[in-house]
Design a protein around this motif. Structure first.
Motif, PDB file in Angstrom:
ATOM      1  N   THR A  94      31.836  15.709  25.021  1.00 48.95           N
ATOM      2  CA  THR A  94      31.125  16.561  25.955  1.00 48.95           C
ATOM      3  C   THR A  94      31.871  16.593  27.276  1.00 48.95           C
ATOM      4  O   THR A  94      32.238  15.549  27.789  1.00 48.95           O
ATOM      5  CB  THR A  94      29.700  16.010  26.207  1.00 48.95           C
ATOM      6  OG1 THR A  94      29.082  15.787  24.945  1.00 48.95           O
ATOM      7  CG2 THR A  94      28.873  16.969  27.015  1.00 48.95           C
ATOM      8  N   PRO A  95      32.100  17.778  27.837  1.00 45.55           N
ATOM      9  CA  PRO A  95      32.796  17.826  29.123  1.00 45.55           C
ATOM     10  C   PRO A  95      31.995  17.109  30.211  1.00 45.55           C
ATOM     11  O   PRO A  95      30.781  17.212  30.242  1.00 45.55           O
ATOM     12  CB  PRO A  95      32.909  19.323  29.420  1.00 45.55           C
ATOM     13  CG  PRO A  95      32.051  20.019  28.449  1.00 45.55           C
ATOM     14  CD  PRO A  95      31.712  19.081  27.340  1.00 45.55           C
ATOM     15  N   GLN A  96      32.684  16.392  31.065  1.00 46.49           N
ATOM     16  CA  GLN A  96      32.034  15.690  32.167  1.00 46.49           C
ATOM     17  C   GLN A  96      31.567  16.703  33.214  1.00 46.49           C
ATOM     18  O   GLN A  96      32.284  17.635  33.536  1.00 46.49           O
ATOM     19  CB  GLN A  96      33.035  14.719  32.812  1.00 46.49           C
ATOM     20  CG  GLN A  96      33.492  13.631  31.885  1.00 46.49           C
ATOM     21  CD  GLN A  96      32.528  12.471  31.868  1.00 46.49           C
ATOM     22  OE1 GLN A  96      31.927  12.156  32.865  1.00 46.49           O
ATOM     23  NE2 GLN A  96      32.379  11.843  30.727  1.00 46.49           N
ATOM     24  N   ARG A  97      30.368  16.485  33.731  1.00 47.30           N
ATOM     25  CA  ARG A  97      29.869  17.326  34.821  1.00 47.30           C
ATOM     26  C   ARG A  97      30.408  16.777  36.136  1.00 47.30           C
ATOM     27  O   ARG A  97      30.626  15.598  36.277  1.00 47.30           O
ATOM     28  CB  ARG A  97      28.344  17.273  34.883  1.00 47.30           C
ATOM     29  CG  ARG A  97      27.675  17.881  33.696  1.00 47.30           C
ATOM     30  CD  ARG A  97      26.164  17.783  33.921  1.00 47.30           C
ATOM     31  NE  ARG A  97      25.462  18.051  32.700  1.00 47.30           N
ATOM     32  CZ  ARG A  97      25.035  19.223  32.331  1.00 47.30           C
ATOM     33  NH1 ARG A  97      25.237  20.270  33.080  1.00 47.30           N
ATOM     34  NH2 ARG A  97      24.397  19.379  31.199  1.00 47.30           N
ATOM     35  N   LYS A  98      30.585  17.674  37.090  1.00 45.79           N
ATOM     36  CA  LYS A  98      30.940  17.197  38.425  1.00 45.79           C
ATOM     37  C   LYS A  98      29.738  16.457  38.974  1.00 45.79           C
ATOM     38  O   LYS A  98      28.644  17.000  39.028  1.00 45.79           O
ATOM     39  CB  LYS A  98      31.306  18.366  39.323  1.00 45.79           C
ATOM     40  CG  LYS A  98      32.602  19.012  38.930  1.00 45.79           C
ATOM     41  CD  LYS A  98      33.178  19.750  40.103  1.00 45.79           C
ATOM     42  CE  LYS A  98      34.457  20.412  39.679  1.00 45.79           C
ATOM     43  NZ  LYS A  98      35.613  19.704  40.108  1.00 45.79           N
ATOM     44  N   THR A  99      29.935  15.218  39.352  1.00 39.27           N
ATOM     45  CA  THR A  99      28.808  14.375  39.742  1.00 39.27           C
ATOM     46  C   THR A  99      28.303  14.638  41.149  1.00 39.27           C
ATOM     47  O   THR A  99      27.308  14.080  41.545  1.00 39.27           O
ATOM     48  CB  THR A  99      29.190  12.893  39.619  1.00 39.27           C
ATOM     49  OG1 THR A  99      30.335  12.650  40.438  1.00 39.27           O
ATOM     50  CG2 THR A  99      29.474  12.516  38.196  1.00 39.27           C
ATOM     51  N   THR A 100      28.941  15.493  41.905  1.00 38.53           N
ATOM     52  CA  THR A 100      28.501  15.717  43.280  1.00 38.53           C
ATOM     53  C   THR A 100      27.684  16.989  43.446  1.00 38.53           C
ATOM     54  O   THR A 100      27.066  17.178  44.481  1.00 38.53           O
ATOM     55  CB  THR A 100      29.724  15.792  44.212  1.00 38.53           C
ATOM     56  OG1 THR A 100      30.597  16.810  43.746  1.00 38.53           O
ATOM     57  CG2 THR A 100      30.445  14.472  44.273  1.00 38.53           C
ATOM     58  N   THR A 101      27.659  17.876  42.468  1.00 42.26           N
ATOM     59  CA  THR A 101      27.003  19.165  42.673  1.00 42.26           C
ATOM     60  C   THR A 101      25.729  19.351  41.857  1.00 42.26           C
ATOM     61  O   THR A 101      25.053  20.350  42.023  1.00 42.26           O
ATOM     62  CB  THR A 101      27.967  20.311  42.306  1.00 42.26           C
ATOM     63  OG1 THR A 101      28.347  20.173  40.938  1.00 42.26           O
ATOM     64  CG2 THR A 101      29.186  20.289  43.187  1.00 42.26           C
ATOM     65  N   THR A 102      25.391  18.428  40.985  1.00 36.94           N
ATOM     66  CA  THR A 102      24.226  18.604  40.128  1.00 36.94           C
ATOM     67  C   THR A 102      22.935  18.522  40.930  1.00 36.94           C
ATOM     68  O   THR A 102      22.754  17.638  41.741  1.00 36.94           O
ATOM     69  CB  THR A 102      24.218  17.534  39.021  1.00 36.94           C
ATOM     70  OG1 THR A 102      25.391  17.693  38.256  1.00 36.94           O
ATOM     71  CG2 THR A 102      23.022  17.680  38.127  1.00 36.94           C
ATOM     72  N   LYS A 103      22.041  19.478  40.662  1.00 38.91           N
ATOM     73  CA  LYS A 103      20.704  19.445  41.241  1.00 38.91           C
ATOM     74  C   LYS A 103      19.746  19.083  40.116  1.00 38.91           C
ATOM     75  O   LYS A 103      19.795  19.660  39.042  1.00 38.91           O
ATOM     76  CB  LYS A 103      20.349  20.797  41.843  1.00 38.91           C
ATOM     77  CG  LYS A 103      21.251  21.121  42.990  1.00 38.91           C
ATOM     78  CD  LYS A 103      20.780  22.313  43.758  1.00 38.91           C
ATOM     79  CE  LYS A 103      21.829  22.525  44.821  1.00 38.91           C
ATOM     80  NZ  LYS A 103      21.484  23.271  45.902  1.00 38.91           N
ATOM     81  N   PHE A 104      18.895  18.133  40.375  1.00 38.49           N
ATOM     82  CA  PHE A 104      17.962  17.665  39.367  1.00 38.49           C
ATOM     83  C   PHE A 104      16.597  18.294  39.586  1.00 38.49           C
ATOM     84  O   PHE A 104      16.156  18.457  40.717  1.00 38.49           O
ATOM     85  CB  PHE A 104      17.838  16.133  39.442  1.00 38.49           C
ATOM     86  CG  PHE A 104      19.124  15.430  39.119  1.00 38.49           C
ATOM     87  CD1 PHE A 104      19.449  15.137  37.808  1.00 38.49           C
ATOM     88  CD2 PHE A 104      20.007  15.078  40.119  1.00 38.49           C
ATOM     89  CE1 PHE A 104      20.635  14.501  37.505  1.00 38.49           C
ATOM     90  CE2 PHE A 104      21.193  14.437  39.830  1.00 38.49           C
ATOM     91  CZ  PHE A 104      21.508  14.147  38.513  1.00 38.49           C
ATOM     92  N   LYS A 105      15.939  18.648  38.491  1.00 39.13           N
ATOM     93  CA  LYS A 105      14.567  19.153  38.543  1.00 39.13           C
ATOM     94  C   LYS A 105      13.750  18.345  37.549  1.00 39.13           C
ATOM     95  O   LYS A 105      14.218  18.039  36.451  1.00 39.13           O
ATOM     96  CB  LYS A 105      14.514  20.631  38.186  1.00 39.13           C
ATOM     97  CG  LYS A 105      15.181  21.495  39.229  1.00 39.13           C
ATOM     98  CD  LYS A 105      14.751  22.927  39.097  1.00 39.13           C
ATOM     99  CE  LYS A 105      15.602  23.765  39.989  1.00 39.13           C
ATOM    100  NZ  LYS A 105      15.164  24.178  41.183  1.00 39.13           N
ATOM    101  N   PHE A 106      12.510  18.023  37.938  1.00 35.61           N
ATOM    102  CA  PHE A 106      11.644  17.184  37.125  1.00 35.61           C
ATOM    103  C   PHE A 106      10.341  17.906  36.830  1.00 35.61           C
ATOM    104  O   PHE A 106       9.852  18.682  37.662  1.00 35.61           O
ATOM    105  CB  PHE A 106      11.344  15.872  37.854  1.00 35.61           C
ATOM    106  CG  PHE A 106      12.581  15.046  38.094  1.00 35.61           C
ATOM    107  CD1 PHE A 106      12.994  14.126  37.146  1.00 35.61           C
ATOM    108  CD2 PHE A 106      13.342  15.206  39.235  1.00 35.61           C
ATOM    109  CE1 PHE A 106      14.134  13.368  37.347  1.00 35.61           C
ATOM    110  CE2 PHE A 106      14.491  14.461  39.451  1.00 35.61           C
ATOM    111  CZ  PHE A 106      14.884  13.533  38.491  1.00 35.61           C
TER     112      PHE A 106
END
Length: 171
Positions: free
Chosen positions: A133-145
């Motif tokens: 699986t390609p790695q996501r950029k860890t600085t730009t992810t927005k999380f929604k719950f």
């Protein structure tokens, strides 16, 4: 005494860890908070739920519960389920079971120490199939719950770096 000290006095040391290792991958926590990691499936610890039968789904739990205490003393809980495939519904069921267990631990701490801790609880599915699986950029992810505290965006976090502070500050 602070939250993690009281937690340390309640949970058995056999189930506390400094890091999460699943399928040979060491997952690091990106956080400025103090942490304590609890894991159920510890080798050679015997039956951790001896009071439950082996009925399907009864003993299902997430892989790790990460208890955190910010510098200001606020407690948080991040529940992490590691998956190598795409089974988000199964992961959420395990999260909900572990959430109940975490709430029981908090209730026990509150009862024993006459406290009123009410930590924010969040859950995330972390992918263990990182090579495919390609790695996501860890600085730009927005999380929604969702209303249960389960991470719905992204559905699965595919990185060995778990952005704890970003997850807990997201809505």
């Amino acid at each position: 005494m602070g939250f993690l000290t009281e937690l340390d006095n309640v949970l058995h040391n056999n189930f506390k860890f400094q890091q999460i290792i699943e399928k040979g991958i060491t997952f690091s926590l990106s956080t400025s908070s103090n942490t304590s990691i609890f894991k159920y499936d510890v080798n050679n610890q015997g039956d951790i739920f001896p009071f439950f039968k082996l009925t399907a789904g009864v003993r299902k739990q997430a892989d790790a519960i990460i208890f955190l205490e910010t510098k200001s003393g606020r407690p948080y809980i991040l529940i992490s389920e590691m998956k190598d495939g795409d089974r988000p519904n199964e992961a959420k069921k395990q999260y909900l079971a572990s959430k109940l267990f975490a709430e029981y631990i908090i209730s026990t701490i509150n009862r024993v120490y006459k406290k009123n801790y009410a930590p924010v609880i969040r859950g995330v599915c972390v992918g263990t199939n990182l090579s495919k699986t390609p790695q996501r950029k860890t600085t730009t992810t927005k999380f929604k719950f969702d209303n249960d505290g389960w991470c719905i965006k992204p559905k699965k976090w595919n990185s060995s770096k778990i952005l704890v502070d970003k997850m807990l500050s997201s809505s």
